[in-house]
Design a protein around this motif. Structure first.
Motif, PDB file in Angstrom:
ATOM      1  N   LEU A 332     -24.230  -4.690  55.053  1.00  0.00           N
ATOM      2  CA  LEU A 332     -22.884  -4.220  55.378  1.00  0.00           C
ATOM      3  C   LEU A 332     -22.901  -3.311  56.614  1.00  0.00           C
ATOM      4  O   LEU A 332     -22.003  -3.394  57.464  1.00  0.00           O
ATOM      5  CB  LEU A 332     -22.288  -3.456  54.183  1.00  0.00           C
ATOM      6  N   PHE A 333     -23.924  -2.457  56.712  1.00  0.00           N
ATOM      7  CA  PHE A 333     -24.030  -1.586  57.877  1.00  0.00           C
ATOM      8  C   PHE A 333     -24.116  -2.411  59.160  1.00  0.00           C
ATOM      9  O   PHE A 333     -23.417  -2.131  60.147  1.00  0.00           O
ATOM     10  CB  PHE A 333     -25.279  -0.694  57.743  1.00  0.00           C
ATOM     11  N   MET A 334     -24.965  -3.439  59.144  1.00  0.00           N
ATOM     12  CA  MET A 334     -25.147  -4.248  60.341  1.00  0.00           C
ATOM     13  C   MET A 334     -23.900  -5.061  60.685  1.00  0.00           C
ATOM     14  O   MET A 334     -23.533  -5.211  61.856  1.00  0.00           O
ATOM     15  CB  MET A 334     -26.374  -5.162  60.157  1.00  0.00           C
ATOM     16  N   LEU A 335     -23.226  -5.559  59.654  1.00  0.00           N
ATOM     17  CA  LEU A 335     -21.996  -6.339  59.902  1.00  0.00           C
ATOM     18  C   LEU A 335     -20.893  -5.437  60.469  1.00  0.00           C
ATOM     19  O   LEU A 335     -20.154  -5.841  61.376  1.00  0.00           O
ATOM     20  CB  LEU A 335     -21.543  -7.022  58.609  1.00  0.00           C
ATOM     21  N   LYS A 336     -20.776  -4.214  59.936  1.00  0.00           N
ATOM     22  CA  LYS A 336     -19.758  -3.270  60.459  1.00  0.00           C
ATOM     23  C   LYS A 336     -20.069  -2.868  61.897  1.00  0.00           C
ATOM     24  O   LYS A 336     -19.180  -2.694  62.701  1.00  0.00           O
ATOM     25  CB  LYS A 336     -19.717  -2.019  59.575  1.00  0.00           C
ATOM     26  N   LEU A 337     -21.357  -2.758  62.177  1.00  0.00           N
ATOM     27  CA  LEU A 337     -21.780  -2.355  63.519  1.00  0.00           C
ATOM     28  C   LEU A 337     -21.397  -3.421  64.555  1.00  0.00           C
ATOM     29  O   LEU A 337     -21.069  -3.094  65.694  1.00  0.00           O
ATOM     30  CB  LEU A 337     -23.303  -2.158  63.529  1.00  0.00           C
ATOM     31  N   GLY A 338     -21.450  -4.653  64.128  1.00  0.00           N
ATOM     32  CA  GLY A 338     -21.128  -5.725  65.063  1.00  0.00           C
ATOM     33  C   GLY A 338     -19.665  -6.119  65.072  1.00  0.00           C
ATOM     34  O   GLY A 338     -19.248  -7.000  65.834  1.00  0.00           O
ATOM     35  N   ALA A 339     -18.888  -5.493  64.209  1.00  0.00           N
ATOM     36  CA  ALA A 339     -17.456  -5.866  64.110  1.00  0.00           C
ATOM     37  C   ALA A 339     -16.666  -5.388  65.332  1.00  0.00           C
ATOM     38  O   ALA A 339     -16.988  -4.376  65.945  1.00  0.00           O
ATOM     39  CB  ALA A 339     -16.875  -5.232  62.860  1.00  0.00           C
TER      40      ALA A 339
END
Length: 339
Positions: A332-339
């Protein structure tokens, strides 16, 4: 004097009675000692003429006594003395009494049939000590600190050439990014790559990708690089590869946080006109790591980096308290970072 100049003088027959080698780059230090051994002592004589000492077990006066003893069956002796902490600010072995005065007296009139090499695994010498000043006056003191960015690139390129191979464009940088900046590890990886390429062959990116083992820190660096360039599919693949290797998710998060902290520090110091070398010294990093962090820093604003570090601190708390599944939290951290 630097190590390159000292090596040239040795090959010209200008030998110092004593060498004091110090620094954190142990591999280069050992290389210099080996070169000195090859230049001074014939291969068939080394069993008699190369004498190792460890000052954690032997007092320095015993080294001096051996140096003053006329060699048997050989013209010259080489004394390799390790753990020479008596030249640094660290505590000396309380069980041994090192008579520094004996060494000082010897250096006033050193014999010509012995060469002493002290090897100190420490970034600095204690300049306040009288013996350090005495050695500087009577012998040769050489520093072996981490190579700068360009020096490291040239060292790798030279190493590949010396192994009978050439390197394709961009391969040197990829090899360092994959294997890290440790010279011992880089040397082993160059052996492997050149053996694979064959005599006269070319080491290319494909060979590095398939043959060089990436450590956890190198994988995390690549993961952060992919995040910075919004290559989330690659970043997630790297994450899953780390998990397959049974790396603890909390450790992965901590390493990601460390890399982003380095990026923030490099960006901040660069903004205050610090040079790459000054930043490396300030942060205790290899200059090449600072160079790469500087390139990553260009892709983030300082405010954004602080937000990311805050999010990582929250993730660390949630993972450690069981508030979130560790793997899911990282995803989730990585997905939010790339959002």
């Amino acid at each position: 004097m630097d190590a390159k100049t000292a090596a040239k003088e040795i090959k010209q027959g200008k030998i110092s009675p004593l060498y004091l080698l110090y620094g954190s780059e142990k591999f280069r230090m050992n290389e210099f000692a080996s070169m000195l051994e090859e230049q001074l002592i014939a291969k068939e004589d080394r069993d008699f003429a190369v004498i190792p000492f460890d000052l954690s077990e032997t007092p320095v006066q015993a080294v001096v006594e051996e140096a003053e003893t006329v060699p048997f069956m050989v013209e010259r002796k080489l004394l390799l003395v390790r753990d020479a902490s008596l030249f640094t600010a660290g505590k000396e072995n309380a069980k041994l009494e090192h008579r520094i005065d004996v060494l000082s007296e010897y250096l006033q009139h050193p014999v010509d049939f012995s060469v002493i090499v002290f090897m100190v695994n420490n970034d600095k010498l204690d300049e306040r000590k009288k013996i350090v000043k005495t050695v500087k006056a009577a012998g040769t003191v050489l520093a072996f600190n981490p190579l700068g960015t360009e020096e490291l690139l040239r060292w790798v390129e030279k190493g590949i050439r010396e192994r009978g191979c050439t390197s394709a464009p961009g391969t040197t940088e990829l090899l360092i990014a994959s294997a890290g900046t440790g010279l011992q590890n880089l040397s082993a990886e160059m052996d492997k790559l050149c053996l694979f390429a064959g005599q006269g062959g070319t080491v290319n990116a494909a060979a590095v990708e398939s043959l060089v083992h990436r450590g956890t820190e190198q994988n995390v660096f690549t993961l952060v690089e992919d995040i910075a360039n919004l290559r989330l599919d690659k970043a997630l693949n790297t994450l899953y590869e780390l998990l397959k290797q049974r790396e603890e998710p909390i450790k992965i998060a901590a390493l990601i946080s460390r890399q982003f902290r380095i990026i923030l520090q490099v960006k901040d110091l660069s903004g205050h006109s610090y040079s790459q070398g000054q930043i490396a010294s300030q942060l205790g990093l290899h200059p090449y790591a600072v160079k790469l962090a500087g390139e990553q820093a260009q892709k983030f604003e300082i405010g954004r980096l602080r937000q990311i570090l805050s999010a990582l601190a929250d993730l660390d708390y949630q993972m450690k308290t069981g508030a979130i599944d560790k793997v899911l939290g990282l995803e989730l951290f990585m997905l939010k970072l790339g959002a």
